[in-house]
Design a protein around this motif. Sequence first.
Motif, PDB file in Angstrom:
ATOM      1  N   HIS A 540       0.802  -1.223   0.000  1.00 29.98           N
ATOM      2  CA  HIS A 540       0.000   0.000   0.000  1.00 29.98           C
ATOM      3  C   HIS A 540       0.834   1.271   0.000  1.00 29.98           C
ATOM      4  N   ILE A 541       2.122   1.187   0.328  1.00 34.04           N
ATOM      5  CA  ILE A 541       2.930   2.414   0.337  1.00 34.04           C
ATOM      6  C   ILE A 541       3.351   2.808  -1.077  1.00 34.04           C
ATOM      7  N   TYR A 542       3.042   1.951  -2.070  1.00 37.02           N
ATOM      8  CA  TYR A 542       3.387   2.233  -3.464  1.00 37.02           C
ATOM      9  C   TYR A 542       2.116   2.417  -4.289  1.00 37.02           C
ATOM     10  N   ASP A 543       2.260   3.011  -5.444  1.00 40.24           N
ATOM     11  CA  ASP A 543       1.156   3.067  -6.393  1.00 40.24           C
ATOM     12  C   ASP A 543       0.765   1.652  -6.801  1.00 40.24           C
ATOM     13  N   ARG A 544      -0.547   1.399  -6.878  1.00 37.40           N
ATOM     14  CA  ARG A 544      -1.034   0.038  -7.116  1.00 37.40           C
ATOM     15  C   ARG A 544      -0.476  -0.577  -8.390  1.00 37.40           C
ATOM     16  N   GLU A 545      -0.211   0.209  -9.410  1.00 35.34           N
ATOM     17  CA  GLU A 545       0.276  -0.310 -10.688  1.00 35.34           C
ATOM     18  C   GLU A 545       1.797  -0.307 -10.791  1.00 35.34           C
ATOM     19  N   SER A 546       2.485   0.062  -9.724  1.00 38.28           N
ATOM     20  CA  SER A 546       3.944   0.107  -9.755  1.00 38.28           C
ATOM     21  C   SER A 546       4.532  -1.297  -9.720  1.00 38.28           C
ATOM     22  N   PRO A 547       5.750  -1.473 -10.256  1.00 41.59           N
ATOM     23  CA  PRO A 547       6.396  -2.792 -10.182  1.00 41.59           C
ATOM     24  C   PRO A 547       6.555  -3.290  -8.745  1.00 41.59           C
ATOM     25  N   SER A 548       6.829  -2.382  -7.812  1.00 44.21           N
ATOM     26  CA  SER A 548       7.015  -2.793  -6.414  1.00 44.21           C
ATOM     27  C   SER A 548       5.740  -3.379  -5.833  1.00 44.21           C
ATOM     28  N   ALA A 549       4.612  -2.683  -6.043  1.00 44.37           N
ATOM     29  CA  ALA A 549       3.337  -3.181  -5.507  1.00 44.37           C
ATOM     30  C   ALA A 549       2.968  -4.514  -6.141  1.00 44.37           C
ATOM     31  N   LYS A 550       3.158  -4.636  -7.456  1.00 44.10           N
ATOM     32  CA  LYS A 550       2.815  -5.888  -8.138  1.00 44.10           C
ATOM     33  C   LYS A 550       3.674  -7.046  -7.631  1.00 44.10           C
ATOM     34  N   LEU A 551       4.962  -6.798  -7.425  1.00 44.35           N
ATOM     35  CA  LEU A 551       5.865  -7.837  -6.924  1.00 44.35           C
ATOM     36  C   LEU A 551       5.448  -8.299  -5.526  1.00 44.35           C
ATOM     37  N   ILE A 552       5.203  -7.348  -4.649  1.00 41.77           N
ATOM     38  CA  ILE A 552       4.874  -7.673  -3.258  1.00 41.77           C
ATOM     39  C   ILE A 552       3.537  -8.409  -3.181  1.00 41.77           C
ATOM     40  N   LEU A 553       2.552  -7.969  -3.944  1.00 41.42           N
ATOM     41  CA  LEU A 553       1.251  -8.636  -3.932  1.00 41.42           C
ATOM     42  C   LEU A 553       1.328 -10.027  -4.547  1.00 41.42           C
ATOM     43  N   ASP A 554       2.215 -10.211  -5.522  1.00 41.64           N
ATOM     44  CA  ASP A 554       2.399 -11.547  -6.091  1.00 41.64           C
ATOM     45  C   ASP A 554       2.940 -12.515  -5.034  1.00 41.64           C
ATOM     46  N   ILE A 555       3.888 -12.047  -4.226  1.00 37.98           N
ATOM     47  CA  ILE A 555       4.403 -12.877  -3.132  1.00 37.98           C
ATOM     48  C   ILE A 555       3.277 -13.192  -2.147  1.00 37.98           C
ATOM     49  N   ALA A 556       2.507 -12.154  -1.774  1.00 37.89           N
ATOM     50  CA  ALA A 556       1.423 -12.347  -0.807  1.00 37.89           C
ATOM     51  C   ALA A 556       0.405 -13.372  -1.292  1.00 37.89           C
ATOM     52  N   ASN A 557       0.114 -13.349  -2.559  1.00 38.10           N
ATOM     53  CA  ASN A 557      -0.957 -14.189  -3.097  1.00 38.10           C
ATOM     54  C   ASN A 557      -0.511 -15.594  -3.482  1.00 38.10           C
TER      55      ASN A 557
END
Length: 600
Positions: A540-557
């Motif tokens: 959540h500290i990054y823009d939802r479409e940023s590479p960082s957010a996508k990477l972190i959410l991929d790990i979470a999921n």
Amino acid sequence: MKVIDKIKKAEAENRFFWSFEYFPPKTPQGVQNLYDRMERMQRLGPEFIDVTWGAGGTSSELTTEMVATAQSVYGLETMMHLTCTNMEVSKIDTALKAAKECGCQNILALRGDPPKGQLNWESCENGFSHAEDLVRYIRKQYGDYFCIAVAGHPEGHIDNPDKEDDLLQLKKKVDAGADLIVTQLFFDVEMFLDFVKRCRDIGITCPILPGVLPIQNYNGLKRVISFNNNHVPQKIWDDLEPIKDDDAAVKEYGINLTIEFIRRFWEAGILGFHIYTFNLERSTRIILERLNLVPSLDQIKPLPWNPALTSKRAKENVRPIFWKNRTKSYIQRTETWDEFPNGRWGDSRSPAFGELDGWGVSLKYPTTECLNMWGKPETIDDIALLFAKYCKGSLAGIPWSAQQLDAETETIRQRLAAINLLGYLTINSQPAVNGAKSSHKIYGWGPKDGYVFQKAYLEFFISPERLDDIIKKISKDPQVTYFAVNRQGDFRTNAQSDQPNAVTWGVFPGKEIVQPTIVEPMAFMAWKDEAFELWNEWAHIYDRESPSAKLILDIANNWYLINIVHNDFQDEGGIWRLFDLEIDGEISRKLRQSLVSAQR
């Protein structure tokens, strides 16, 4: 427990005692840092701590939160300040109710200072004009439930030029129901001792705790004494003059001066003292160390974790290891339980954990601080490097742990960093311990003359591709058990039952074996929701479409959370053999890269 009872016990045993004062910081990060400091300073053995109250209740919510946290998370007997300034009766009722609900039995009743920007103190409508009125009201509403302390002014209150009348006003507060007196700071010990004598002469018999402030710097001293026009003997000014621009020298002087004061108290038969810490640690610690007052482990660490000082949790002596680095979240999520594990585990494992909300899933750091620490990772290797840096001590925290690793991890720090670089993202661990003395500086806990034990434990996030590999390795070692689960609840284990597995225990003279830390599946499934949700909080500290957010959410999921216990506590290296071949392979790969680079 009431502070007055603790003081009477200490005096009956003719032993020295001390207490600390803290104030609510202004930023969330300051609050988290103070909690870490309070936990460390708990090991210095204060009889109690107190937490100040902002004028007009400006810090009331934070004060009550800090009191509750100190009581339940850090096991610190706590006294809550309460003032009359801009406090109508309804606000006072709310504050007292909150104190009682969190198990706090101690109130420091004060008139308070004028609000910021206001020169003179004025009572508010439906409020009280004097601390005496507040003391009387608390006694009327709560009887003997609270220990009530009041402030004493060895130099006389700044608003009362008549010192004799000021002393009579103090007696009125005691006669209204106060149990003890804590003095405002002073720098003239003989004046304080004369104040005590005058109190006794007019019939004040309750304990009087001298409040001392270790001088930190020259300008800070001038600022502090300006609040109440405190007298500082000329000798102190003369001593400080040649060193006033050297903060380190001034701190050392302040430490030695405070030690002189305390020894003078002892000569006069006064066993206790109250340190105004100003939320600082070093001077207080050094003062107690030089006076040989720091208590032994068996006095301050009955269990590997700090027992909560609330009557509801009085029998709690077992906790799951999963919340080792997030104790407050565990307290919050189990606060509605009717009973707590008492060493036999039994039915107290069955109540449902509370929902995830509030503090339980926060990152503990503001967004800007998170970005400064963790940057904008775009690959698994970037994240692995952050975890490795944390293990090496060069990163202040990660979402699963806002504080530095415990001292016990020093022996496994390099191995933790190594497996993180391989992509095993560790969030919890402990080394194997085979019969360390209960007095051991790092591993010790519990009564003296005992021995403590630990099984090696690791908990980490792992990619689904690697999960099968690690399970195959585990299957070759009958001493290893594990639980693994992903966010969706796909659960895997090789444990033969769902009974708890003790991972720390202690053997002490004249006692049954104590087993205070466990691994068991029900608690693990409650913990996994929180553990995975923290990935979301990070994203959540990054823009939802940023590479960082996508990477972190991929790990979470998609990744799994796994914990591994090596049940042979005599085999210190057993758990690491699961990774040795990979570590050796990684070292070999880097050596080959270095050789190729050198040849070029």
